[in-house]
Design a protein around this motif. Structure first.
Motif, PDB file in Angstrom:
ATOM      1  N   ILE A   1       0.879  -1.236  -0.028  1.00 41.25           N
ATOM      2  CA  ILE A   1       0.063   0.007   0.005  1.00 41.25           C
ATOM      3  C   ILE A   1       0.694   1.270  -0.005  1.00 41.25           C
ATOM      4  N   LEU A   2       0.683   2.051  -0.930  1.00 40.62           N
ATOM      5  CA  LEU A   2       1.397   3.326  -1.254  1.00 40.62           C
ATOM      6  C   LEU A   2       0.483   4.556  -0.820  1.00 40.62           C
ATOM      7  N   VAL A   3       1.154   5.769   0.247  1.00 40.31           N
ATOM      8  CA  VAL A   3       0.109   6.565   0.477  1.00 40.31           C
ATOM      9  C   VAL A   3       0.666   7.828   0.056  1.00 40.31           C
ATOM     10  N   ASP A   4      -0.282   8.725  -0.417  1.00 35.35           N
ATOM     11  CA  ASP A   4       0.140   9.862  -1.164  1.00 35.35           C
ATOM     12  C   ASP A   4       0.539  11.043  -0.015  1.00 35.35           C
ATOM     13  N   CYS A   5       1.137  12.124  -0.718  1.00 30.63           N
ATOM     14  CA  CYS A   5       1.710  13.233   0.201  1.00 30.63           C
ATOM     15  C   CYS A   5       0.651  13.832   1.265  1.00 30.63           C
ATOM     16  N   ASP A   6      -0.717  13.996   1.063  1.00 27.73           N
ATOM     17  CA  ASP A   6      -1.730  14.501   1.557  1.00 27.73           C
ATOM     18  C   ASP A   6      -2.501  13.485   2.316  1.00 27.73           C
ATOM     19  N   GLN A   7      -2.257  12.132   2.215  1.00 23.54           N
ATOM     20  CA  GLN A   7      -2.729  10.966   2.622  1.00 23.54           C
ATOM     21  C   GLN A   7      -4.033  10.765   2.513  1.00 23.54           C
ATOM     22  N   ASP A   8      -4.835  11.174   1.322  1.00 22.12           N
ATOM     23  CA  ASP A   8      -6.101  11.233   1.191  1.00 22.12           C
ATOM     24  C   ASP A   8      -6.237  10.282  -0.227  1.00 22.12           C
ATOM     25  N   ALA A   9      -5.147   9.583  -0.596  1.00 25.07           N
ATOM     26  CA  ALA A   9      -5.282   8.720  -1.595  1.00 25.07           C
ATOM     27  C   ALA A   9      -4.201   7.712  -1.355  1.00 25.07           C
ATOM     28  N   ILE A  10      -4.639   6.470  -1.918  1.00 31.46           N
ATOM     29  CA  ILE A  10      -3.690   5.404  -1.690  1.00 31.46           C
ATOM     30  C   ILE A  10      -3.774   4.437  -2.974  1.00 31.46           C
ATOM     31  N   VAL A  11      -2.466   3.787  -3.123  1.00 33.39           N
ATOM     32  CA  VAL A  11      -2.268   3.125  -4.478  1.00 33.39           C
ATOM     33  C   VAL A  11      -2.239   1.599  -3.712  1.00 33.39           C
ATOM     34  N   LEU A  12      -3.034   0.653  -4.094  1.00 33.75           N
ATOM     35  CA  LEU A  12      -2.820  -0.694  -3.867  1.00 33.75           C
ATOM     36  C   LEU A  12      -1.956  -1.547  -4.971  1.00 33.75           C
ATOM     37  N   GLN A  13      -0.635  -1.886  -4.613  1.00 32.41           N
ATOM     38  CA  GLN A  13      -0.219  -2.621  -5.518  1.00 32.41           C
ATOM     39  C   GLN A  13      -0.630  -4.264  -5.425  1.00 32.41           C
ATOM     40  N   CYS A  14      -1.254  -4.805  -6.304  1.00 32.04           N
ATOM     41  CA  CYS A  14      -2.089  -6.041  -6.288  1.00 32.04           C
ATOM     42  C   CYS A  14      -1.778  -7.210  -7.380  1.00 32.04           C
ATOM     43  N   VAL A  15      -2.064  -8.535  -6.807  1.00 32.46           N
ATOM     44  CA  VAL A  15      -1.908  -9.372  -7.713  1.00 32.46           C
ATOM     45  C   VAL A  15      -3.185 -10.032  -8.021  1.00 32.46           C
ATOM     46  N   PRO A  16      -4.009  -9.792  -9.177  1.00 37.31           N
ATOM     47  CA  PRO A  16      -5.253  -9.905  -9.525  1.00 37.31           C
ATOM     48  C   PRO A  16      -5.742 -11.372  -9.553  1.00 37.31           C
ATOM     49  N   ALA A  17      -6.855 -11.772  -9.159  1.00 37.01           N
ATOM     50  CA  ALA A  17      -6.921 -13.364  -9.145  1.00 37.01           C
ATOM     51  C   ALA A  17      -7.904 -13.591 -10.772  1.00 37.01           C
ATOM     52  N   GLY A  18      -8.107 -12.564 -11.238  1.00 39.48           N
ATOM     53  CA  GLY A  18      -8.823 -12.583 -12.544  1.00 39.48           C
ATOM     54  C   GLY A  18      -9.084 -11.310 -13.160  1.00 39.48           C
ATOM     55  N   PRO A  19     -10.073 -11.013 -14.116  1.00 38.39           N
ATOM     56  CA  PRO A  19     -10.236  -9.761 -14.548  1.00 38.39           C
ATOM     57  C   PRO A  19     -10.742  -8.915 -13.523  1.00 38.39           C
ATOM     58  N   ALA A  20     -10.106  -7.555 -13.362  1.00 37.39           N
ATOM     59  CA  ALA A  20     -10.373  -6.705 -12.302  1.00 37.39           C
ATOM     60  C   ALA A  20     -11.717  -6.229 -12.273  1.00 37.39           C
ATOM     61  N   CYS A  21     -12.184  -5.916 -13.913  1.00 34.38           N
ATOM     62  CA  CYS A  21     -13.312  -5.081 -14.092  1.00 34.38           C
ATOM     63  C   CYS A  21     -14.564  -6.265 -13.988  1.00 34.38           C
ATOM     64  N   HIS A  22     -15.600  -5.700 -13.378  1.00 35.70           N
ATOM     65  CA  HIS A  22     -16.822  -6.608 -13.583  1.00 35.70           C
ATOM     66  C   HIS A  22     -17.368  -6.709 -14.710  1.00 35.70           C
ATOM     67  N   THR A  23     -16.915  -5.891 -16.014  1.00 34.30           N
ATOM     68  CA  THR A  23     -17.293  -6.323 -17.527  1.00 34.30           C
ATOM     69  C   THR A  23     -16.474  -7.475 -17.741  1.00 34.30           C
ATOM     70  N   LEU A  24     -15.526  -7.965 -16.983  1.00 34.18           N
ATOM     71  CA  LEU A  24     -14.542  -9.116 -17.411  1.00 34.18           C
ATOM     72  C   LEU A  24     -13.344  -8.658 -18.178  1.00 34.18           C
ATOM     73  N   ALA A  25     -13.206  -7.425 -18.285  1.00 37.92           N
ATOM     74  CA  ALA A  25     -11.919  -6.659 -18.867  1.00 37.92           C
ATOM     75  C   ALA A  25     -10.700  -6.826 -17.969  1.00 37.92           C
ATOM     76  N   PRO A  26      -9.624  -6.957 -18.161  1.00 39.67           N
ATOM     77  CA  PRO A  26      -8.558  -7.002 -17.371  1.00 39.67           C
ATOM     78  C   PRO A  26      -8.590  -5.848 -16.374  1.00 39.67           C
ATOM     79  N   SER A  27      -8.701  -4.771 -16.938  1.00 39.24           N
ATOM     80  CA  SER A  27      -8.818  -3.390 -16.238  1.00 39.24           C
ATOM     81  C   SER A  27     -10.099  -2.841 -16.589  1.00 39.24           C
ATOM     82  N   CYS A  28     -10.612  -1.959 -15.549  1.00 37.75           N
ATOM     83  CA  CYS A  28     -11.687  -1.232 -16.060  1.00 37.75           C
ATOM     84  C   CYS A  28     -11.523   0.005 -16.950  1.00 37.75           C
ATOM     85  N   PHE A  29     -10.115   0.049 -17.186  1.00 39.19           N
ATOM     86  CA  PHE A  29      -9.692   1.343 -18.000  1.00 39.19           C
ATOM     87  C   PHE A  29      -9.399   0.700 -19.372  1.00 39.19           C
TER      88      PHE A  29
END
Lengths: 123, 123
Positions: free
Chosen positions: B83-111
């Motif tokens: 877990i990375l935390v930003d300068c003002d601590q109102d946002a975080i980055v989660l470095q993850c190992v995905p167990a499948g598509p991350a998006c509910h549409t079954l795309a690997p990423s929502c983007f």
């Protein structure tokens, strides 16, 4: 089952950004060179339009209540090479070429600390 | 000049997440294999605690008003490696190992779409 509006929003070609109750969507700026997350900020319709128009990342400051161009005082602008849109269109990724440190602390990225055992460790 | 509280929040080792008026902070899940952005969601204190406790990404659903573990129905969980935390601590980055598509549409990423000439193009 997905209703037609959701289907269109998720699968269609029409850009229909979904601003929240405060009129904002979330923008994640990443370095187009390596994909690393640089910063996170919010955009209202005006900031989004300015970003598209100029090619430089503009945001809406929630604390100052106004439009700002990232780097307007520091010179550390973010040149936007591409905009990615998520499934429900309430978040975007800006693929950027940063002109300097993305963080106001002069760190290359705002995410310069890792949470470890409850403490923040500089990375 | 930076006041002492801001200085501590930005430079210190103390994790003091800054939840917004709705009690949320923004979490960006990235694939720890290549750093690409998988999805964006929100966490309240409970979701953050559950994520730290279990090692799997938990969020707070704004639409459903409840805690959810990503993948609780699909099985496509996100195992959080850091877990990375930003300068003002109102946002975080989660470095993850995905167990499948991350998006509910079954795309690997929502983007999975790029904005080009006002249209969304699948990438």
């Amino acid at each position: 089952m997905t209703d037609p509006v959701t289907e269109d929003r998720e699968q269609g070609q029409t850009f229909m950004p979904k601003f929240d109750a405060a009129g904002l969507l979330t923008a994640v700026a990443v370095d187009s060179a390596d994909g690393s997350v640089l910063m996170l900020a919010h955009m209202d319709a005006e900031a989004l339009a300015k970003t598209q128009e100029t090619g430089f990342a503009h945001f809406h400051s929630r604390s100052r209540g106004r439009l700002w161009m990232k780097g307007e005082s520091s010179g550390h602008v973010l040149q936007v090479q591409a905009i990615l849109v998520d499934c429900d269109q309430d978040a975007i990724v800006l693929q950027c070429v940063p002109a300097g440190p993305a963080c106001h602390t002069l760190a290359p990225s705002c995410f310069y600390r890792r949470l470890e055992g409850g403490k923040l460790i500089r990375i």
